[in-house]
Each structure stands twice: as C-alpha cells, then as structure tokens.
Design an enzyme around this catalytic site. Structure first.
Site, PDB file in Angstrom:
ATOM      1  N   THR A 173      50.384  62.347  48.313  1.00  0.00           N
ATOM      2  CA  THR A 173      50.288  62.604  49.961  1.00  0.00           C
ATOM      3  C   THR A 173      51.424  64.278  49.714  1.00  0.00           C
ATOM      4  OG1 THR A 173      52.045  61.949  51.936  1.00  0.00           O
ATOM      5  CG2 THR A 173      52.526  61.698  49.712  1.00  0.00           C
ATOM      6  N   GLU A 192      52.415  56.519  53.021  1.00  0.00           N
ATOM      7  CA  GLU A 192      52.545  55.549  51.560  1.00  0.00           C
ATOM      8  C   GLU A 192      53.007  54.279  52.522  1.00  0.00           C
ATOM      9  OE1 GLU A 192      54.876  59.879  51.856  1.00  0.00           O
ATOM     10  OE2 GLU A 192      54.049  58.434  53.708  1.00  0.00           O
ATOM     11  N   LYS A 226      68.581  70.025  66.573  1.00  0.00           N
ATOM     12  CA  LYS A 226      70.213  69.396  67.565  1.00  0.00           C
ATOM     13  C   LYS A 226      70.281  70.695  67.779  1.00  0.00           C
ATOM     14  CE  LYS A 226      74.696  67.413  65.774  1.00  0.00           C
ATOM     15  NZ  LYS A 226      75.263  67.365  64.526  1.00  0.00           N
ATOM     16  N   TRP A 248      70.720  66.501  71.055  1.00  0.00           N
ATOM     17  CA  TRP A 248      69.606  66.386  69.941  1.00  0.00           C
ATOM     18  C   TRP A 248      67.986  66.044  70.810  1.00  0.00           C
ATOM     19  CZ3 TRP A 248      69.205  66.183  64.770  1.00  0.00           C
ATOM     20  CH2 TRP A 248      70.609  65.986  64.238  1.00  0.00           C
TER      21      TRP A 248
END
Length: 550
Positions: free
Chosen positions: A187, A333, A441, A446
């Site tokens: 990956t 994964e 940020k 956020w």
C-alpha cells in the site's frame, strides 16, 4: 468450570478455511458457467479448475514450493484469477504487484516480499528488464504474451499459455493450516517506501463470506448467483476488493476486461449484460463519459464505489442514467471491506434522501467499530462527535511486514487505527469526515476537507475539486480549493463561496471555511490506485497559492 470442546469422530473431516474450498460449490452448481476475457475467449468453471491445476503444476516445475512468494504483473484477466487460486492453494504466497508504481518502488516491493517467480504481461517487459538486475532473489520469469506475436524476452523461462498447456491439470492440492499467509501486496503511503500487508487463507475466506452476506445494499438487491460480474478495480489492489473470490465462490458469470479501455468496457457490458462492478469515482466518471459517447445503455448496472468519496453530483448523474450506485468504505489494511451504504428505512424512493444516504455506511458483519479520542477513550455515537475510527474484524491485516514500529502504531491499544476522522450515529451509520492528515485547523476551528469539497463541487462551473490545507501566518492553516473547471466557465471566489456561505448560514459548517483562494488546474493528480493525491497538490501549490486565483 473449564471450557468444553467437541469430541469429533475419528474420521471427521477437519475443514480448514482455505481458498481451495471457495471453489467447491461452484464446481458443483456452475461448472458450465463461463469466465470471459475481453473479446479473446471464455472458459467454463470446469475448464478454469483445470487451468488452476495447470498453473500450479508449471509453477512447481519452476521450483515453487510452500511459503515461496510468486508475483504477478498483469492486467485484469482470467490468468490473474487463476493465480488468485493456484498460488495460495499450493501453499505459496501470491504477491499482486502494483504496476503503476515507479520502477524503483516496484523493485523495492519485489525484493521486500522476496519474490522468486514472476508472471509478467508483455506490456511490462521493459519494466522487468530494467529492474531484474536489482532482483537477485528472482529465479524464473514467465512471459504472458496475451495473444501477441514475437520472440520471448531473453529473461523468460517460457510463455504462460505454452507452459500451461504442457503442464498437468491434476496438481495434488493438499490441506494445510488455514493461518498460512495467502497473499501480500503493498500500500502506498504519504512518505517513504510502500508498506507490505498480508492476509491469511482464513482471513480471505471470512472476508469473502462477509462480502457475500446480505446486510443491506443501497438498492436492496445485493450480489447474487444470477449477476454478471466485471471488475473495474485493479486486481493488484486489495484483491480487487475481494470480489473475484466472492464471484467465483458463487459461480457467477465473470467478465475480465484486461487493460481499462473505455470503449472496450462499454462493449463488454453490452455484449455480456454485465450487472455488477466496482470502481473508484474516477473510473465511474470515465464510464459515464464513454457511455455517452458510444450510446451504451448502462441502466440496471450496479456499481459499488469506494477508494474516495462518491460526490452527490456524480451519484445523481449515474442514477439519471439508470445505474444503481452503492458507496463502500475500506482500506488496504482491512482487506478492504469495512462498511457499505444502506438506505434508511422510510426514505426509499426519495432521490435526494437516497443520494445523501450514500455518504454514510453501516459496518459489515463481524466488524467492531468505535470512534475514540487521542487516549483511546470512547466518544458518543451521536452523529456529531468526531473521533478516529478504530476497528476489529477477523480479516484485518495483523501487521506491516518487516516494519514493527509501523505495525505497533497501526494496532495501538489492540484496535486497528484507520487514520480517518468519523462520526457514528445512534443507528450505527458511519460517516467519514476526513483523513487525520487532511483536516484543516484554522483559527482554532477544525474544517473537514471532504465536507468543504462537497460544497464547492456544487458551485456553477466546477467539474472536480480537492481542498487542502495551506500554511498561513495568521490562522495557522487556511483551505485552498484546487478545481477543474468546465470549459468556458468563468470561475470566481464569489461563485465558489456561494454554497459555502449558504452552509454557514444554516450552521452546517464553520464560518472559517469560507475560501480566500483557489487554483484552477486541468486535472487533479492521482495516486497509482486512482485516489486524489493531496500530498502532491500541497507540494505543487505550496509556493504559489495566492488570494484569488492561484
């Protein structure tokens, strides 16, 4: 009281969860069903099983044995499907090589995986010739000529079809420990070399069963024996999302397109009446454009879309053409299945509600999901509180091979860390808000880049958009929108900010999300598996992003 265990009969068969057994029922119930390769040929399941045996025999003749890594470099084909079965069934490890990586990284993955035999399509002969001197562990290369004429390269031991024809179809496959490693692939990360993940036979069988479980597809139909399957996710990438194993287990008619050529995909769809595929949004866009150009009727085609967010605009366009689109979420994964979209009860038939539902997914069977803070404390499932999504399931990769530090980080606290910021609502719907590395940020607030992208994508003239964080002396970070514009459209900050300001007024996004800059590009850069490459976007625009058009 001690645990109790069954006492099996002396001759009871102790059934291992190995890939070989995924073929059992298909050979009984669908032996005459066909597996098609482009416009070049087709084989019954009975013939396919013989070819699987022949491949194992020819590999054994080349010195393959249990535990050895055998690598494949091919387009999506019946040959790749044969390798999906033959290599792990003989106890070897199948490495699916990402052929889109740069040559040095391809060489790195082959060396890291200790590949000893390569099966190579003629399109990749120059790549293999370039890297072979740096692959001391490779003992043999089998050339895949794919119907083309010409001499074999000097590095090849023989040609795939010729060697296969001369090999025995009766390879003596045996049972072995279901916890043996079956596959490995790499990956691509944001930094450093690709990371190797591996999966055992047991994990892949359980993943296959979970993928087939009827846990609520977005259109209520699911994935069944009657469907005609064509993969549109590369077979080198996470086992083509595991679906070839499901399709083979069910004995479905399968169509393998080789290299993705838009007009060929349309022809195969029309000729074989393909009903189910899966792809990233980029491929869906390509399909819709090709269907428009060729006049192909794509109605009734169910497509699971993953890899990156399915935009409401792209979803609506596909639905207008009669497609059934299902959003899914997963990672390399995770094998990759984690969750799939499901229409909320009571909203069936409401186009807007159904499209909105595709941004939230429900966990597959056997998936345990939490959202946590930095200290692994659980956060409420209220649909609003954001935290990192962490997972447990019986098919998640146990490690990054040869990288103990990264493996410990991946499994910190006994849960797999996805690095995705998410919310979970009281009904269990997971909504991915952003990647940890992509959250912006600014001024102590956020901003979710995915939410901002969804808003900007609705602005007049925008074809495609990516939003990234750029350093800012005053605010720490500010969002930069990088957009692909429809030909002839005159894009301005006011145009881009119109949907953002509407969302601010409704209280669905912070006022700090309002854009101060954007950049117009001809196309967004992609990773080797079709995802938008935000790392490259940040690097490209780091020095020249200015207020207004960058």
């Amino acid at each position: 009281m001690p645990l109790r265990f069954a006492e099996p009969a002396t001759e009871a068969y102790r059934f291992p969860l190995t890939i070989r057994h995924l073929l059992d029922s298909a050979l009984t119930t669908a032996s005459d069903r066909r597996i098609v390769y482009r416009d070049q040929g087709s084989w019954t399941y009975r013939e396919f099983a013989g070819r699987v045996g022949r491949l194992a025999s020819l590999l054994a003749d080349l010195g393959a044995e249990q535990g050895m890594t055998i690598a494949v470099m091919d387009w999506d084909s019946h040959r790749y499907l044969e390798a999906y079965f033959a290599v792990p069934m003989m106890g070897a490890v199948l490495q699916t090589v990402n052929v889109r990586l740069p040559a040095p990284q391809v060489a790195y993955t082959l060396n890291h995986a200790k590949a000893e035999i390569l099966l190579v399509h003629h399109d990749f002969f120059p790549l293999v010739e370039a890297v072979l001197p740096s692959l001391p562990g490779v003992k043999a290369v089998v050339a895949i000529m794919d119907g083309t004429q010409g001499a074999l390269p000097a590095f090849a031991k023989g040609e795939y079809e010729a060697l296969s024809a001369a090999a025995s179809p009766d390879y003596p496959f045996e049972d072995f420990d279901e916890n043996a490693v079956a596959t490995t692939f790499y990956t691509t990360g944001t930094t450093g070399n690709p990371k190797g993940v591996c999966f055992t036979h047991r994990q892949l069988v359980l993943h296959t069963l979970a993928c087939n479980a009827p846990f609520g597809a977005a259109d209520g139909t699911g994935f069944a024996y009657k469907d005609v399957y064509m993969p549109l996710t590369p077979m080198f990438h996470v086992h083509a999302w595991g679906v070839p194993y499901v399709a083979t287990m069910l004995g479905m008619t399968q169509v393998y397109p080789g290299r993705y050529e838009p007009e060929m995909l349309c022809r195969l769809h029309a000729q074989h009446k393909v009903t189910y595929s899966h792809c990233v949004p980029t491929i869906l866009r390509m399909l819709l454009d090709a269907a428009e150009k060729t006049g192909t009727d794509v109605s009734g085609w169910t497509i699971t879309v993953g890899g990156s967010a399915l935009s409401p605009q792209l979803c609506a366009e596909g639905r207008r053409k009669g497609m059934r689109l299902i959003a899914g979420y997963g990672m390399s994964e995770t094998g990759p299945l984690v969750s799939v979209a499901r229409i909320r009860p009571g909203t069936e038939g409401d186009d807007a509600a159904e499209i909105q539902a595709l941004t939230a997914t429900v966990p597959a069977p056997l998936i345990s999901a939490r959202i946590v803070d930095d200290d692994m404390n659980d956060l409420p499932h209220d649909g609003q509180t954001r935290g990192e999504l962490v997972l447990r399931a019986p098919w998640l990769t146990p490690c990054y091979t040869g990288d103990a530090k990264a493996s410990e980080t991946l499994w910190h606290g006994g849960w797999m860390h996805t690095q995705d910021i998410a919310t979970i609502d009281p009904d269990g719907y997971i909504r991915i808000r952003d990647r940890l590395k992509d959250v912006i940020k600014t001024g102590g607030e956020w901003i979710d880049s995915i939410q901002l992208e969804e808003l900007v994508a609705t602005a007049e003239g925008v074809v495609e958009v990516a939003v990234v964080a750029m350093p800012d002396a005053k605010w720490g970070e500010r969002p930069l929108a990088v957009v692909v514009v429809r030909p002839g459209a005159a894009l301005t900050l006011e145009t881009l900010n119109a949907p953002i300001e509407a969302a601010i007024s409704q209280g669905t996004i912070t006022r700090y999300a309002k854009l101060e800059r954007f950049a117009v590009v001809e196309g967004l850069p992609r990773t080797s598996v079709g995802k938008i490459d935000k790392k490259l976007i940040r690097a490209t625009h780091a020095d020249n992003a200015q207020a207004g058009v960058a």
